[in-house]
Scaffold this active site. Structure first.
Site, PDB file in Angstrom:
ATOM      1  N   SER A  19       1.205  17.726   4.992  1.00  0.00           N
ATOM      2  CA  SER A  19       0.656  16.488   4.935  1.00  0.00           C
ATOM      3  C   SER A  19       0.120  15.618   6.091  1.00  0.00           C
ATOM      4  O   SER A  19       0.007  14.971   5.848  1.00  0.00           O
ATOM      5  CB  SER A  19       1.623  15.950   3.939  1.00  0.00           C
ATOM      6  OG  SER A  19       2.286  16.336   2.934  1.00  0.00           O
ATOM      7  N   GLU A  60       7.188  23.949   9.892  1.00  0.00           N
ATOM      8  CA  GLU A  60       6.495  22.645   8.566  1.00  0.00           C
ATOM      9  C   GLU A  60       7.882  23.345   7.610  1.00  0.00           C
ATOM     10  O   GLU A  60       8.120  23.729   6.882  1.00  0.00           O
ATOM     11  CB  GLU A  60       5.261  24.272   7.958  1.00  0.00           C
ATOM     12  CG  GLU A  60       3.929  24.322   8.732  1.00  0.00           C
ATOM     13  CD  GLU A  60       2.946  24.483   8.006  1.00  0.00           C
ATOM     14  OE1 GLU A  60       1.963  24.122   7.692  1.00  0.00           O
ATOM     15  OE2 GLU A  60       3.168  25.770   7.270  1.00  0.00           O
ATOM     16  N   ASN A  97      -5.736  25.798   7.170  1.00  0.00           N
ATOM     17  CA  ASN A  97      -5.095  26.661   6.950  1.00  0.00           C
ATOM     18  C   ASN A  97      -5.550  26.537   5.736  1.00  0.00           C
ATOM     19  O   ASN A  97      -5.026  25.567   4.315  1.00  0.00           O
ATOM     20  CB  ASN A  97      -3.804  26.538   6.858  1.00  0.00           C
ATOM     21  CG  ASN A  97      -2.895  27.408   5.360  1.00  0.00           C
ATOM     22  OD1 ASN A  97      -3.778  28.948   5.113  1.00  0.00           O
ATOM     23  ND2 ASN A  97      -1.626  27.499   4.850  1.00  0.00           N
ATOM     24  N   GLU A 140       4.522  29.791   1.516  1.00  0.00           N
ATOM     25  CA  GLU A 140       4.379  29.839   0.454  1.00  0.00           C
ATOM     26  C   GLU A 140       3.851  32.103   0.496  1.00  0.00           C
ATOM     27  O   GLU A 140       4.704  31.828  -0.741  1.00  0.00           O
ATOM     28  CB  GLU A 140       2.866  29.305   0.390  1.00  0.00           C
ATOM     29  CG  GLU A 140       3.051  28.118   0.171  1.00  0.00           C
ATOM     30  CD  GLU A 140       1.993  27.038   1.057  1.00  0.00           C
ATOM     31  OE1 GLU A 140       0.632  27.654   0.550  1.00  0.00           O
ATOM     32  OE2 GLU A 140       2.206  25.874   0.873  1.00  0.00           O
ATOM     33  N   HIS A 172       4.580  32.169   6.537  1.00  0.00           N
ATOM     34  CA  HIS A 172       4.153  30.732   5.832  1.00  0.00           C
ATOM     35  C   HIS A 172       5.243  30.552   4.425  1.00  0.00           C
ATOM     36  O   HIS A 172       5.511  32.067   4.093  1.00  0.00           O
ATOM     37  CB  HIS A 172       2.732  31.039   5.683  1.00  0.00           C
ATOM     38  CG  HIS A 172       2.486  29.125   4.830  1.00  0.00           C
ATOM     39  ND1 HIS A 172       3.142  28.944   4.022  1.00  0.00           N
ATOM     40  CD2 HIS A 172       1.533  28.285   5.615  1.00  0.00           C
ATOM     41  CE1 HIS A 172       2.813  27.404   3.542  1.00  0.00           C
ATOM     42  NE2 HIS A 172       1.820  27.026   4.646  1.00  0.00           N
ATOM     43  N   GLY A 182      -4.226  20.488   2.656  1.00  0.00           N
ATOM     44  CA  GLY A 182      -5.205  19.916   1.998  1.00  0.00           C
ATOM     45  C   GLY A 182      -6.065  19.163   3.002  1.00  0.00           C
ATOM     46  O   GLY A 182      -7.619  19.788   2.653  1.00  0.00           O
ATOM     47  N   GLY A 187       1.727  19.445   0.829  1.00  0.00           N
ATOM     48  CA  GLY A 187       1.317  18.909  -0.651  1.00  0.00           C
ATOM     49  C   GLY A 187       2.017  18.336  -0.710  1.00  0.00           C
ATOM     50  O   GLY A 187       1.720  17.882  -1.817  1.00  0.00           O
ATOM     51  N   LYS A 240      -5.839  28.057   2.910  1.00  0.00           N
ATOM     52  CA  LYS A 240      -4.794  28.572   1.474  1.00  0.00           C
ATOM     53  C   LYS A 240      -5.503  29.165   0.532  1.00  0.00           C
ATOM     54  O   LYS A 240      -6.927  29.415   0.526  1.00  0.00           O
ATOM     55  CB  LYS A 240      -3.568  27.676   1.019  1.00  0.00           C
ATOM     56  CG  LYS A 240      -3.358  26.803   1.694  1.00  0.00           C
ATOM     57  CD  LYS A 240      -2.462  25.666   1.704  1.00  0.00           C
ATOM     58  CE  LYS A 240      -1.317  25.355   2.761  1.00  0.00           C
ATOM     59  NZ  LYS A 240      -0.569  24.496   2.254  1.00  0.00           N
TER      60      LYS A 240
HETATM   61  P1  13P Z   1      -0.704  20.044   3.404  1.00  0.00           P
HETATM   62  O1  13P Z   1      -1.449  20.306   5.223  1.00  0.00           O
HETATM   63  O2  13P Z   1      -1.466  20.613   2.535  1.00  0.00           O
HETATM   64  O3  13P Z   1       0.723  19.690   3.104  1.00  0.00           O
HETATM   65  O4  13P Z   1       0.161  22.114   3.882  1.00  0.00           O
HETATM   66  C1  13P Z   1       0.754  22.260   5.044  1.00  0.00           C
HETATM   67  C2  13P Z   1       0.454  23.994   5.173  1.00  0.00           C
HETATM   68  O5  13P Z   1       1.555  23.811   4.262  1.00  0.00           O
HETATM   69  C3  13P Z   1       0.176  23.904   6.154  1.00  0.00           C
HETATM   70  O6  13P Z   1       0.165  25.640   5.898  1.00  0.00           O
END
Ligand code: 13P
Length: 238
Positions: A202, A160, A3, A91, A89, A224, A166, A5
């Protein structure tokens, strides 16, 4: 599944995609996909056309078409070559007030367009500390499960925990496994226990193997660490 983002540019993506192409994985037992931002979906579909890596979007409208300024429909995503779409998600839930019910409507819109929805669920830090993790994921899943076996069996679930996204703070494999097992049991209540359940939060090349060794962790949704081709490919290898 990577992802991306809200990251990337034509030039930066070209480098990342070339890196993925250079050592295209040929997994015989898993799917590999990336989810770039909307403007770059066609770029990714083009760059990955003759590889085993497929492309998904990060969101879609719950509506089919029409006067919804700024929205993107499932059929548009399918039209440009997407096969997956993330829905719900954390977010989106946090910054765009997406409710459990709206997420289910978006999953239905994805299925209607022939896309596989990757339904994201997970608790916040406060909820985890209050011991509410299983209750929260059950609440988030309820409108999804209400769609019935036909629909649910065509989905992917991503667990998640918000506190692990993150932050560099991954759930331990045992912590994640406990929640995945509970999710699997909920899916079994509609006969959809074979649905894949990804872990996200993460995930990187160093912790992927251990997470994937757990019985109910079927893959990862990677943020990330999916922005660097070599790191992402090492997760795929794991
Ligand atoms: P990270 O791997 O950056 O923690 O993000 C996870 C995520 O939200 C994937 O959708």
């Amino acid at each position: 599944m990577g992802n991306w983002k809200m990251n990337g540019s034509l030039a930066g993506n070209a480098t990342l995609l070339a890196g993925l192409r250079a050592s295209t994985p040929s997994p015989d037992n898993c799917d590999v996909a990336v989810c770039p931002p909307f403007p770059y979906l066609a770029q990714a579909v083009d760059a990955l056309r003759d590889t085993t890596i497929t492309v998904g979007a990060q969101n879609l409208s719950q509506h089919g078409e029409g006067a919804y300024t700024g929205e993107v429909s499932g059929s548009m995503l399918a039209d440009v070559g997407c096969v997956w779409v993330l829905v719900g998600h954390s977010e989106r839930r946090t910054y765009h007030a997406e409710t459990d019910q709206l997420v289910a409507h978006k999953a239905a819109a994805a299925l209607q367009a022939g896309l596989t929805p990757v339904v994201c669920i997970g608790e916040t830090l406060a909820e985890q500390e209050a011991g509410q993790t299983l209750g929260v994921v059950a609440r988030q899943l309820a409108p999804i499960l209400a769609m019935g076996n036909d629909a649910v069996s065509k989905m992917v679930i991503a667990y998640e925990p918000v506190w692990a996204i993150g932050t560099g703070r991954t759930a331990t494999p045992e912590q994640a496994q406990e929640v995945h097992a509970a999710i699997r049991a909920s899916l079994a209540s509609v006969g959809a226990e074979d649905v894949r359940i990804l872990y996200g939060g993460s995930v990187n090349a160093s912790n992927a193997q251990q997470l994937f060794s757990m019985e109910d962790i079927d893959g990862a949704l990677v943020g990330g660490a999916s922005l660097k081709a070599d790191e992402f490919l090492r997760i795929v290898a794991a």
